[in-house]
Design an enzyme around this catalytic site. Sequence first.
Site, mmCIF file in Angstrom:
data_model
loop_
_atom_site.group_PDB
_atom_site.id
_atom_site.type_symbol
_atom_site.label_atom_id
_atom_site.label_comp_id
_atom_site.label_asym_id
_atom_site.label_seq_id
_atom_site.Cartn_x
_atom_site.Cartn_y
_atom_site.Cartn_z
ATOM 1 N N PHE A 240 108.740 11.438 38.300
ATOM 2 C CA PHE A 240 109.103 12.664 37.598
ATOM 3 C C PHE A 240 110.474 13.312 38.018
ATOM 4 O O PHE A 240 110.507 13.436 39.413
ATOM 5 C CB PHE A 240 107.909 13.578 37.533
ATOM 6 C CG PHE A 240 107.940 14.512 36.389
ATOM 7 C CD1 PHE A 240 107.768 14.557 35.022
ATOM 8 C CD2 PHE A 240 108.385 16.138 37.028
ATOM 9 C CE1 PHE A 240 107.879 15.549 34.357
ATOM 10 C CE2 PHE A 240 108.582 16.966 36.122
ATOM 11 C CZ PHE A 240 108.431 16.918 34.982
ATOM 12 N N ASP B 82 101.979 11.783 44.461
ATOM 13 C CA ASP B 82 101.670 12.774 43.454
ATOM 14 C C ASP B 82 100.928 12.360 42.477
ATOM 15 O O ASP B 82 100.948 11.362 41.890
ATOM 16 C CB ASP B 82 103.204 12.966 42.758
ATOM 17 C CG ASP B 82 103.296 14.189 41.891
ATOM 18 O OD1 ASP B 82 102.223 14.416 41.300
ATOM 19 O OD2 ASP B 82 104.291 14.912 41.725
ATOM 20 N N TYR C 262 96.933 21.907 35.564
ATOM 21 C CA TYR C 262 97.148 22.277 34.233
ATOM 22 C C TYR C 262 97.302 21.082 33.164
ATOM 23 O O TYR C 262 97.183 21.348 32.107
ATOM 24 C CB TYR C 262 98.481 23.251 33.952
ATOM 25 C CG TYR C 262 99.691 22.519 34.264
ATOM 26 C CD1 TYR C 262 100.217 21.563 33.765
ATOM 27 C CD2 TYR C 262 100.155 23.011 35.440
ATOM 28 C CE1 TYR C 262 101.697 21.226 34.253
ATOM 29 C CE2 TYR C 262 101.527 22.572 36.199
ATOM 30 C CZ TYR C 262 102.095 21.629 35.351
ATOM 31 O OH TYR C 262 103.344 21.038 35.841
ATOM 32 N N LYS C 263 97.163 19.846 34.111
ATOM 33 C CA LYS C 263 97.374 18.710 32.970
ATOM 34 C C LYS C 263 95.793 18.222 32.829
ATOM 35 O O LYS C 263 94.845 19.045 32.041
ATOM 36 C CB LYS C 263 97.965 17.407 33.748
ATOM 37 C CG LYS C 263 99.506 18.094 33.676
ATOM 38 C CD LYS C 263 100.373 16.917 34.473
ATOM 39 C CE LYS C 263 101.935 17.473 34.360
ATOM 40 N NZ LYS C 263 102.780 16.919 35.191
ATOM 41 N N ARG D 164 104.161 9.674 23.572
ATOM 42 C CA ARG D 164 103.078 9.444 24.549
ATOM 43 C C ARG D 164 101.959 10.341 23.992
ATOM 44 O O ARG D 164 102.196 11.709 23.418
ATOM 45 C CB ARG D 164 103.620 10.323 25.627
ATOM 46 C CG ARG D 164 102.909 10.291 27.100
ATOM 47 C CD ARG D 164 103.728 10.984 28.150
ATOM 48 N NE ARG D 164 103.798 12.241 28.060
ATOM 49 C CZ ARG D 164 103.649 13.146 29.029
ATOM 50 N NH1 ARG D 164 104.132 12.775 30.196
ATOM 51 N NH2 ARG D 164 103.813 14.552 28.701
HETATM 52 C C1 LIG Z 1 103.930 17.731 35.635
HETATM 53 C C2 LIG Z 1 104.700 17.179 36.834
HETATM 54 C C3 LIG Z 1 105.449 18.164 37.507
HETATM 55 C C4 LIG Z 1 105.804 19.736 37.348
HETATM 56 O O1 LIG Z 1 105.947 20.118 38.326
HETATM 57 P P1 LIG Z 1 105.768 21.895 38.132
HETATM 58 O O2 LIG Z 1 106.037 22.371 39.425
HETATM 59 O O3 LIG Z 1 104.088 22.072 38.054
HETATM 60 O O4 LIG Z 1 106.426 22.419 36.979
HETATM 61 C C5 LIG Z 1 105.904 17.412 38.837
HETATM 62 N N1 LIG Z 1 105.886 16.091 39.182
HETATM 63 C C6 LIG Z 1 105.229 15.345 38.317
HETATM 64 C C7 LIG Z 1 105.134 14.020 38.897
HETATM 65 C C8 LIG Z 1 104.609 15.800 37.093
HETATM 66 O O5 LIG Z 1 104.011 14.835 36.222
#
Ligand SMILES: *Cc1c(COP(=O)(O)O)cnc(C)c1O
Length: 402
Positions: free
Chosen positions: A118, A189, A214-215, A361
Amino acid sequence: MTDNFIRDFSQTKAMFHLPDDMIYLDGNSLGPLPKAAAARINDCVTREWGEMVITGWNRAGWMAQPTTYADRIGRLIGAEPGHCVLGDTLSVKVFQALAAALDLVPDRKVILTDSGNFPSDIYMAEGLIKSLDRGYELKIVPPEDVADHINNDLAVLMLTQVDYRTGRLHDMPALTAAAHDAGALAIWDLAHSAGALAVDVASGGADFAVGCTYKYLNGGPGAPAFIYVAPRHIDRCQPALSGWLGHAAPFAFEPGYRPGTGIERMRVGTPPVLQLAALDASLDIWDRVDLEDIRTASIALTQQFIDGVEAACPMLTLASPRDPAERGSQVSFRFADGYAAMQACIAHGVVGDFRAPDIMRFGFTPLFIDADDVTKAVAIISRVMQDKLWDAPAFRQKAAVT
Ligand SMILES: *Cc1c(COP(=O)(O)O)cnc(C)c1O
């Protein structure tokens, strides 16, 4: 053997508020509202904040929640009790984990990640490298080539277990073992793993793990992130984000920083109490499910979805691994006009999302999505694609959040 787990997910489905006429295949991006959350938040606002005011930190236990709630997530990711803490956002936790890991391997300069990671994880690594200014190199390789780049120069392997675009699942124990054999550390992660499949950070050997709530964990928009540090490292970790609540004695107000005991040192500042109340309501559901059951149901749902969509929509190309053992709990299809097509699906009652450049997705979350939902979703998507319902100017208007 008996346990108290809920095995019939129609029971958990009834615990969520799901909007009428919407099949919600986006719980991988923002989980829906647990029905109990509204009352739990209201209680936190009116009885705790309203009546206790500042005494809530002690009387309502607010200060302990970042660790006690994190342990409930710890069960879902196979962490040893007492080695997770909640706070901040995932991007911040990535920074914290990477800074701590680099500090533990002081003679090495290479950080390895993959191009499927990400962007925020990569951006945070870039920012950390720049501020440290010690000649660190961030190597970004294709996901399938990661193993080939693990060698004795490597300081830290930093990967997201499930690719946010394709759902491709990395072999965490194998890559972690390879990193360790090379003398490096591994940060995982779990943004798209926690609550999606059984993860085992302890037996998988992860040195650090981070994720958001939150996911799949349904903690609500803005819910805090979590960080796990392996027991063998925690006492040697030097927090880069040395905030007062990670201090050994926050209320001694000493002039200098001393890291707190164990995982406490990975706290930074004031916990998000209202968000934690929402998360508490969600964890009340998670406390009662077994990730093995979730995984079994998830594989059945994703397989049903792939079979149905592929049979009806030859214009869509599967972007996720075909082998369920190699994918997380989402299914992605490539389509050149994917943005418009997803907008049309949403307008017709199937909510997924779009990830540039061409990924449609769909997330599968057995807690509240069942086979009947998948059947209906496949029928709607098929109609949108076959009748080109997406081919309208209104569906091409890009919103800020895709
Ligand atoms: C959703 C996601 C994020 C989002 O980071 P936030 O700081 O919570 O906005 C970061 N890394 C990955 C791999 C994600 O899937």
